[in-house]
Design a protein around this motif. Structure first.
Motif, PDB file in Angstrom:
ATOM      1  N   SER A  50     -19.157  11.785  36.510  1.00  0.00           N
ATOM      2  CA  SER A  50     -20.226  10.330  36.478  1.00  0.00           C
ATOM      3  C   SER A  50     -19.742  10.462  38.117  1.00  0.00           C
ATOM      4  O   SER A  50     -18.915  10.086  38.427  1.00  0.00           O
ATOM      5  CB  SER A  50     -20.274   9.430  35.184  1.00  0.00           C
ATOM      6  OG  SER A  50     -18.119   8.953  35.352  1.00  0.00           O
ATOM      7  N   LYS A  97     -25.957  14.096  34.854  1.00  0.00           N
ATOM      8  CA  LYS A  97     -24.645  12.821  34.790  1.00  0.00           C
ATOM      9  C   LYS A  97     -24.852  11.049  35.604  1.00  0.00           C
ATOM     10  O   LYS A  97     -25.659  11.157  36.192  1.00  0.00           O
ATOM     11  CB  LYS A  97     -23.809  13.667  35.582  1.00  0.00           C
ATOM     12  CG  LYS A  97     -23.096  14.862  35.822  1.00  0.00           C
ATOM     13  CD  LYS A  97     -22.264  16.062  36.664  1.00  0.00           C
ATOM     14  CE  LYS A  97     -21.914  17.346  36.230  1.00  0.00           C
ATOM     15  NZ  LYS A  97     -21.418  17.956  37.440  1.00  0.00           N
ATOM     16  N   PRO A  98     -24.224  10.567  34.926  1.00  0.00           N
ATOM     17  CA  PRO A  98     -24.297   8.761  34.731  1.00  0.00           C
ATOM     18  C   PRO A  98     -24.360   8.581  36.048  1.00  0.00           C
ATOM     19  O   PRO A  98     -23.224   9.278  36.815  1.00  0.00           O
ATOM     20  CB  PRO A  98     -24.112   8.610  33.645  1.00  0.00           C
ATOM     21  CG  PRO A  98     -23.665   9.478  32.452  1.00  0.00           C
ATOM     22  CD  PRO A  98     -23.173  10.831  33.138  1.00  0.00           C
ATOM     23  N   HIS A 119     -28.840   5.447  36.765  1.00  0.00           N
ATOM     24  CA  HIS A 119     -29.451   5.153  35.246  1.00  0.00           C
ATOM     25  C   HIS A 119     -29.072   3.428  35.178  1.00  0.00           C
ATOM     26  O   HIS A 119     -29.556   3.077  34.362  1.00  0.00           O
ATOM     27  CB  HIS A 119     -28.329   6.109  34.537  1.00  0.00           C
ATOM     28  CG  HIS A 119     -29.019   7.230  34.874  1.00  0.00           C
ATOM     29  ND1 HIS A 119     -27.552   8.651  35.326  1.00  0.00           N
ATOM     30  CD2 HIS A 119     -30.134   8.151  35.256  1.00  0.00           C
ATOM     31  CE1 HIS A 119     -28.681   9.411  35.560  1.00  0.00           C
ATOM     32  NE2 HIS A 119     -29.532   9.064  35.379  1.00  0.00           N
ATOM     33  N   ILE A 198     -18.229   6.504  28.759  1.00  0.00           N
ATOM     34  CA  ILE A 198     -19.248   7.604  28.425  1.00  0.00           C
ATOM     35  C   ILE A 198     -18.433   9.282  28.884  1.00  0.00           C
ATOM     36  O   ILE A 198     -19.526   9.203  28.099  1.00  0.00           O
ATOM     37  CB  ILE A 198     -20.290   7.244  29.943  1.00  0.00           C
ATOM     38  CG1 ILE A 198     -21.233   6.065  29.770  1.00  0.00           C
ATOM     39  CG2 ILE A 198     -21.023   8.291  29.828  1.00  0.00           C
ATOM     40  CD1 ILE A 198     -21.497   4.987  29.946  1.00  0.00           C
ATOM     41  N   ILE A 206     -24.734  13.439  26.703  1.00  0.00           N
ATOM     42  CA  ILE A 206     -25.293  12.581  27.908  1.00  0.00           C
ATOM     43  C   ILE A 206     -26.623  12.823  28.417  1.00  0.00           C
ATOM     44  O   ILE A 206     -27.203  12.164  28.619  1.00  0.00           O
ATOM     45  CB  ILE A 206     -24.293  12.205  28.851  1.00  0.00           C
ATOM     46  CG1 ILE A 206     -22.654  11.374  28.300  1.00  0.00           C
ATOM     47  CG2 ILE A 206     -23.901  11.269  29.547  1.00  0.00           C
ATOM     48  CD1 ILE A 206     -23.085   9.701  26.832  1.00  0.00           C
ATOM     49  N   ILE A 210     -30.505  11.024  29.323  1.00  0.00           N
ATOM     50  CA  ILE A 210     -30.782  10.723  30.358  1.00  0.00           C
ATOM     51  C   ILE A 210     -31.947  11.742  30.572  1.00  0.00           C
ATOM     52  O   ILE A 210     -32.883  10.943  30.797  1.00  0.00           O
ATOM     53  CB  ILE A 210     -30.033  11.358  31.571  1.00  0.00           C
ATOM     54  CG1 ILE A 210     -28.918  10.858  31.198  1.00  0.00           C
ATOM     55  CG2 ILE A 210     -30.656  11.243  33.194  1.00  0.00           C
ATOM     56  CD1 ILE A 210     -27.609  11.411  32.594  1.00  0.00           C
TER      57      ILE A 210
END
Length: 258
Positions: A50, A97-98, A119, A198, A206, A210
Motif C-alpha cells: 500500500s 494497491k491502496p 483512494h 488493510i 483489495i 478498488i
C-alpha cells in the motif's frame, strides 16, 4: 533514484513524499514525470502492499502546479498537458494497491487534484483545499472538475470551482472530502495504522474492491457486472480458500496474494 520525490518502504507501506518544500511542493514537469515512474514501481514491486502520498515540510502537501510552465502554451499544448496529467492521476486512482493521501497543509489546484486521485484522504488540522484555477483564467485540468463533483456533490463542487474559495480541514471533513482530521504529528501514524489493517487482508480482494468501486464513475462500465466478475474471480484464488477455511476453523487467515 528520484530528484523530486523521497521514497521509503516500511513493512509493506511505501511512502512517497513530494520533496520541493521551498516551492511548496508545486507540481512541475519533473514531479509529474517522476510520479508516473514511481507508480509503475508501485504496480510492479510485490514488496509494496500500500502507498502513502504526502508533501515535504509543514506548510504544504502540494500548493498547485508550477504556473511558470503554463506561459506560452497554445490551445493544443494546453490540452496535451491536461491529458498527460489526467493519465498519471488515473494511474494512481486505478492502482490495485491502496493509495492514501496524507494532506499536510495546502492542497490547491493540482495538489487538490492529486489528493483526490488517491483512494481516500487524511488531513492534518492545518490543511487547506481548493481549486483556484479560475483566478488564473483557467480550470482544473488533471481531473479536478470530475473528482470534486464525485467526492463532495455537484452543488458544493460548483461553488468551489467557480469561486476559487479555499476550505479548511474541518470543512473538508464535513463535506466528505477527507476521512479524518488529526494533528500534523498524528497524520502519518494514523495512515499507517489504517494501512496496516488493510495490508492484513487479502491483496487480490483489495484490488478487486478498488476496481469495482472505481467502476461506479466509469461510464464505459456497468459497475454491477464488474463486481460480479470480480466476485467470481476471487473464487479462483488461494486467498479465498484460506480465508473461508480460517473462518470456519476459527483462526486468523494468512493471505499470500495468490
Amino acid at each position: 533514484m528520484y530528484q523530486t520525490l523521497l521514497t521509503t518502504l516500511d513493512n509493506g507501506i511505501y511512502t512517497i513524499t513530494i520533496n520541493r518544500p521551498d516551492k511548496l511542493n508545486a507540481l512541475n514537469r519533473d514531479v509529474m514525470a517522476e510520479l508516473n515512474v514511481v507508480m509503475d514501481e508501485v504496480y510492479q514491486n510485490a514488496a509494496i502492499r500500500s502507498v502513502i502520498i504526502t508533501g515535504a515540510g509543514p506548510k504544504a502537501f502540494v500548493a498547485g502546479a508550477d504556473i511558470s510552465e503554463f506561459t506560452g502554451l497554445a490551445v493544443e499544448e494546453g490540452a496535451q498537458l491536461a491529458a498527460k496529467g489526467q493519465a498519471i492521476f488515473a494511474k494512481i486512482e486505478n492502482s490495485p494497491k491502496p493509495v492514501v493521501a496524507c494532506v499536510n497543509g495546502f492542497a490547491l489546484g493540482g495538489g487538490c487534484e492529486l489528493a483526490m486521485s488517491c483512494h481516500f484522504r487524511l488531513a492534518s488540522d492545518n490543511a487547506k483545499f481548493g481549486q483556484p484555477e479560475v483566478n488564473l483564467g483557467l480550470i482544473p485540468g488533471y481531473g479536478g472538475t470530475q473528482r470534486l463533483v464525485q467526492l463532495i456533490g455537484k452543488g458544493r463542487a460548483m461553488e468551489l470551482l467557480m469561486s476559487a474559495s479555499m476550505i479548511d480541514a474541518a470543512t473538508a471533513l464535513q463535506f466528505g472530502l477527507v476521512n479524518y482530521v488529526v494533528s500534523q504529528e498524528e497524520l502519518l501514524p494514523k495512515a499507517v495504522s489504517i494501512l496496516d489493517l488493510i495490508n492484513s487482508k487479502a491483496p487480490l480482494a483489495i484490488a478487486k474492491c478498488i476496481e469495482s468501486a472505481n467502476a461506479v464513475f466509469d461510464e464505459t462500465k456497468n459497475g454491477y457486472n464488474v463486481e460480479a466478475q470480480a466476485f467470481g474471480y476471487c473464487f479462483g484464488t488461494e486467498d479465498k480458500t484460506e480465508g473461508t477455511t480460517a473462518f470456519l476453523e476459527k483462526r486468523k487467515a494468512i493471505f499470500t496474494g495468490k
